[in-house]
Each structure stands twice: as C-alpha cells, then as structure tokens.
Design a protein around this motif. Sequence first.
Motif, PDB file in Angstrom:
ATOM      1  N   GLU A 209      -7.220  45.840  -8.845  1.00 35.14           N
ATOM      2  CA  GLU A 209      -8.087  46.753  -8.400  1.00 35.14           C
ATOM      3  C   GLU A 209      -8.691  47.824  -9.240  1.00 35.14           C
ATOM      4  O   GLU A 209      -9.879  48.290  -9.618  1.00 35.14           O
ATOM      5  CB  GLU A 209      -7.686  47.437  -7.178  1.00 35.14           C
ATOM      6  N   GLN A 210      -7.512  48.331 -10.201  1.00 41.06           N
ATOM      7  CA  GLN A 210      -7.769  49.451 -11.130  1.00 41.06           C
ATOM      8  C   GLN A 210      -8.478  48.846 -12.194  1.00 41.06           C
ATOM      9  O   GLN A 210      -9.601  49.323 -12.978  1.00 41.06           O
ATOM     10  CB  GLN A 210      -6.556  49.951 -11.529  1.00 41.06           C
ATOM     11  N   LEU A 211      -8.347  47.560 -12.602  1.00 39.95           N
ATOM     12  CA  LEU A 211      -9.034  46.909 -13.756  1.00 39.95           C
ATOM     13  C   LEU A 211     -10.413  46.455 -13.211  1.00 39.95           C
ATOM     14  O   LEU A 211     -11.204  46.839 -14.193  1.00 39.95           O
ATOM     15  CB  LEU A 211      -8.331  45.475 -13.974  1.00 39.95           C
ATOM     16  N   ARG A 212     -10.784  46.209 -12.243  1.00 39.69           N
ATOM     17  CA  ARG A 212     -12.127  46.001 -11.504  1.00 39.69           C
ATOM     18  C   ARG A 212     -12.688  47.198 -11.752  1.00 39.69           C
ATOM     19  O   ARG A 212     -13.955  47.092 -12.138  1.00 39.69           O
ATOM     20  CB  ARG A 212     -11.851  45.402 -10.203  1.00 39.69           C
ATOM     21  N   GLU A 213     -12.462  48.333 -11.440  1.00 37.56           N
ATOM     22  CA  GLU A 213     -13.167  49.412 -11.462  1.00 37.56           C
ATOM     23  C   GLU A 213     -13.256  50.004 -12.636  1.00 37.56           C
ATOM     24  O   GLU A 213     -14.367  50.412 -13.054  1.00 37.56           O
ATOM     25  CB  GLU A 213     -12.379  50.327 -10.585  1.00 37.56           C
ATOM     26  N   ALA A 214     -12.082  49.897 -13.581  1.00 40.85           N
ATOM     27  CA  ALA A 214     -12.442  50.161 -14.982  1.00 40.85           C
ATOM     28  C   ALA A 214     -13.378  49.189 -15.677  1.00 40.85           C
ATOM     29  O   ALA A 214     -14.260  49.718 -16.482  1.00 40.85           O
ATOM     30  CB  ALA A 214     -11.081  50.024 -15.663  1.00 40.85           C
ATOM     31  N   LEU A 215     -13.539  48.019 -15.422  1.00 45.20           N
ATOM     32  CA  LEU A 215     -14.436  46.967 -15.919  1.00 45.20           C
ATOM     33  C   LEU A 215     -15.819  47.485 -15.370  1.00 45.20           C
ATOM     34  O   LEU A 215     -16.988  47.388 -16.231  1.00 45.20           O
ATOM     35  CB  LEU A 215     -14.306  45.575 -15.736  1.00 45.20           C
ATOM     36  N   THR A 216     -15.936  47.871 -14.167  1.00 49.25           N
ATOM     37  CA  THR A 216     -17.334  48.111 -13.734  1.00 49.25           C
ATOM     38  C   THR A 216     -17.947  49.335 -14.334  1.00 49.25           C
ATOM     39  O   THR A 216     -18.896  49.546 -14.624  1.00 49.25           O
ATOM     40  CB  THR A 216     -17.202  48.494 -12.395  1.00 49.25           C
ATOM     41  N   ALA A 217     -16.926  50.349 -14.463  1.00 47.71           N
ATOM     42  CA  ALA A 217     -17.345  51.513 -15.260  1.00 47.71           C
ATOM     43  C   ALA A 217     -17.863  51.220 -16.722  1.00 47.71           C
ATOM     44  O   ALA A 217     -18.868  52.040 -17.118  1.00 47.71           O
ATOM     45  CB  ALA A 217     -16.293  52.553 -15.249  1.00 47.71           C
ATOM     46  N   ALA A 218     -16.859  50.544 -17.368  1.00 45.28           N
ATOM     47  CA  ALA A 218     -17.395  50.237 -18.584  1.00 45.28           C
ATOM     48  C   ALA A 218     -18.810  49.520 -18.948  1.00 45.28           C
ATOM     49  O   ALA A 218     -19.506  49.698 -19.748  1.00 45.28           O
ATOM     50  CB  ALA A 218     -16.208  49.414 -19.414  1.00 45.28           C
ATOM     51  N   MET A 219     -18.638  48.311 -17.881  1.00 44.18           N
ATOM     52  CA  MET A 219     -19.845  47.430 -18.208  1.00 44.18           C
ATOM     53  C   MET A 219     -21.116  48.017 -17.603  1.00 44.18           C
ATOM     54  O   MET A 219     -22.258  47.737 -18.135  1.00 44.18           O
ATOM     55  CB  MET A 219     -19.414  46.261 -17.671  1.00 44.18           C
ATOM     56  N   LYS A 220     -21.213  48.843 -16.725  1.00 51.28           N
ATOM     57  CA  LYS A 220     -22.309  49.342 -16.035  1.00 51.28           C
ATOM     58  C   LYS A 220     -22.737  50.667 -16.292  1.00 51.28           C
ATOM     59  O   LYS A 220     -23.862  50.947 -16.375  1.00 51.28           O
ATOM     60  CB  LYS A 220     -22.189  49.047 -14.553  1.00 51.28           C
TER      61      LYS A 220
END
Length: 382
Positions: A209-220
């Motif tokens: 979940e932490q990774l999913r949120e981190a990727l969302t912040a980085a990509m979007k």
Amino acid sequence: MVAVDPRGVARSEPVECLDGREMDAYTRTDVTPDDTKETNTLVTAYRRFAEGCGADAPELLRHVSTVEAARDMDIVRAALGDKKLNYVGASYGTFLGATYAGLFPQRAGRLVLDGAMDPSLPARRLNLEQTEGFDTAFTAFAKDCVRQGDCPLGGRGTAPGQVGKNLKAFFERLDARPIPTGDADGRRLTESLATMGVIAAMYDEGAWEQLREALTAAMKDQDGAGLLVLSDSYYERDAKGEYSNLMFANAAVNCLDLPPAFDSPDEVRRALPDFEKASPVFGEGLAWASLNCAYWPVRATGEAQRIEARGAAPIVVVGTTRDPATPYRWAEALAGQLESARLLTYEGDGHTAYGRGSACIDSAINTYLLEGTPPTDGKRCS
C-alpha cells in the motif's frame, strides 16, 4: 537468546567504505547505462566503492568469509558451554547456518534456515535466479495493485505484464529527468533510487500500500518523497544522512565467498537478454549491479559447492513461494542437499516466513526449537 554480529558487521569491527555524502552519490549512480560514458561512470562508482572498503580495512577484508564466520559461531557455542549449536538464520543467515552444519555436523543442534540460499550456485546464476524471484514478487504486487482500483500503473483488469511495462516507462522518464523529493539534502528521485524503492517494498507485502501511494505521488504529482523513503529504508540511511554498514558488509562477504558474476561490462552486455527475460522490469539494472565484485580489492576465497552436513540433526529449511530475494527454488535445492533437511513451505509473499503472521509456520518452528520435534518434511502452510 544470543545474537552475533558476524565479523565485519555492525559492532564486530564493521567494514566501512564510503561516508554519507559519498554513499548518496553512489546510490544515485545510473545502473542502466545507455552509452559508453554512462558505463564508465558506473564502473568508476564500483571502483571507488571497492577502493574505499580496501582502504578502510585491508586485512579485515581478506577474512570476512562465511566459512570464517561459521567458525566464529563455533567459538561462541563453546564459550556458552553448549554441546550443540541451536540456531535460527534468515536469508544470508541460512547460508551461514548451512555452512556451519557442513563444517560441524555433529555439533549442529536445532537449526532453522528461513529464506534459504542455495550454496551450490555460482554468482552469476545466483543473481539471475534472484532476478526471477523479484519478478515473481512484482507480478504478485501488480495483480494486487490493479485489484485495489487506485493503481497508478494500470486500471482494473490490466495484465501484470502491462503493469511492468508502465513501471519501466516511468523509470525511463526518471532516467531522463529526476523529480523533486523535498529532501533536506537536495536529493532528487533518480531511476536508480526509484527502482530500489520498488524493490524494497517487494520484501514485505505489508509495504504494498505504501508503494502504491508512493508511485501515485511520483507519477501523478511529480513528488518522489515516498519512493525515496522506501529506498532509504533499503540502504539503511538515517535522517542525518548516515548509512549503516549493511551495504558494505554485504559486498565484503559476497565478493569473498564467490568469484565475481561478471569480470567486465562486455560480459554484462552479453548476459542482458537472459536477465531481461528473467525480469523485464528489473533485469537490466540487476545485471549491471552484479558487476560490483569485478573490482573488489581482494580475490574470492570461496566457491559454490553443495552442502550435505551428513550426520547432522534435523535441519528445518523454510521457503516462501513468492519470496523476492531468496526464490523458493533455493529452499527446495538446499533441502535436497542437506541429508537431514525437513522442507517447510509458506505459500505466500514477502521475504522469509517465521514471525511474519503465519501461525502455522510459527508453530511448526517453535515446536522444533522448544521441544525438539521437527515438522514433517514437505509440510505446507498458508
């Protein structure tokens, strides 16, 4: 319970190679070089890392092998007054425990080897199969990510292969243009740091979940802070910019235990198709990362070999089916080598199994450690 820092690790005269600022530069180094200039930059980084280790402890560096650490463990056993060594080792600790059993089978007591390594593999094969392990773990993450409905790498129903392509494309964008992180030291999120952040989350499904949120912040949002936090956790970098000696000790031991996986950049290039087949997402970077021991200041003293430990008490070998760092096949291989092995399987995700939430696994291991009754060979838990 007695815990031991092996020689060269933490409080046992730790190997030190680079200071905090130098390590920051090292971890940012591009490990997917696109041309000769970038390849030379990577080679220079590996050389400086190795030279730093050699300058810090030229004599110690020759004597941090797993065989020597296993002999140290026997001294600990004797100092404690124990006739046999009862031992729980995880990940690399399984190689240390198996080595001990091979050297001193009659002194091996209740041994549990969780997240097993295969001592019969040469370095290149070891790295290639680990690359496959990370791909297996990433596939599990990819399926979970799209199932959640808010995955930045693909909507519901997106195939894991396409999720991987989307992540690889994101890495390539970072390679061309790193993004801000808000870091006090001004570090930006590079391809290498982002890749390590994703790999770090593969070790524990609780971090997905932490990774999913981190990727969302980085990509979007072009905010690389979350992935940088994950990368720092892998490297054990603290808020002051200082690193533990984990990376230094890993290299010092691994480069002494086995001859290098590759001797030159040309050898890496020839092997790239195999690594990229093993993992389209991580293969290229992990192949180049396997070049580090080529520049080590001391020659390897160990070699790949089977360990049978004939005459040892039952040895419990634990494998997790979707383990990223120590693929399940390694547990099967080690159990097939050790004469007295009992293979215990956890059907799940993450690196190692004991103490990570499976009552079935914990009960089987605790029963052996406390009562001396090993699990049935082939027992499976989920």
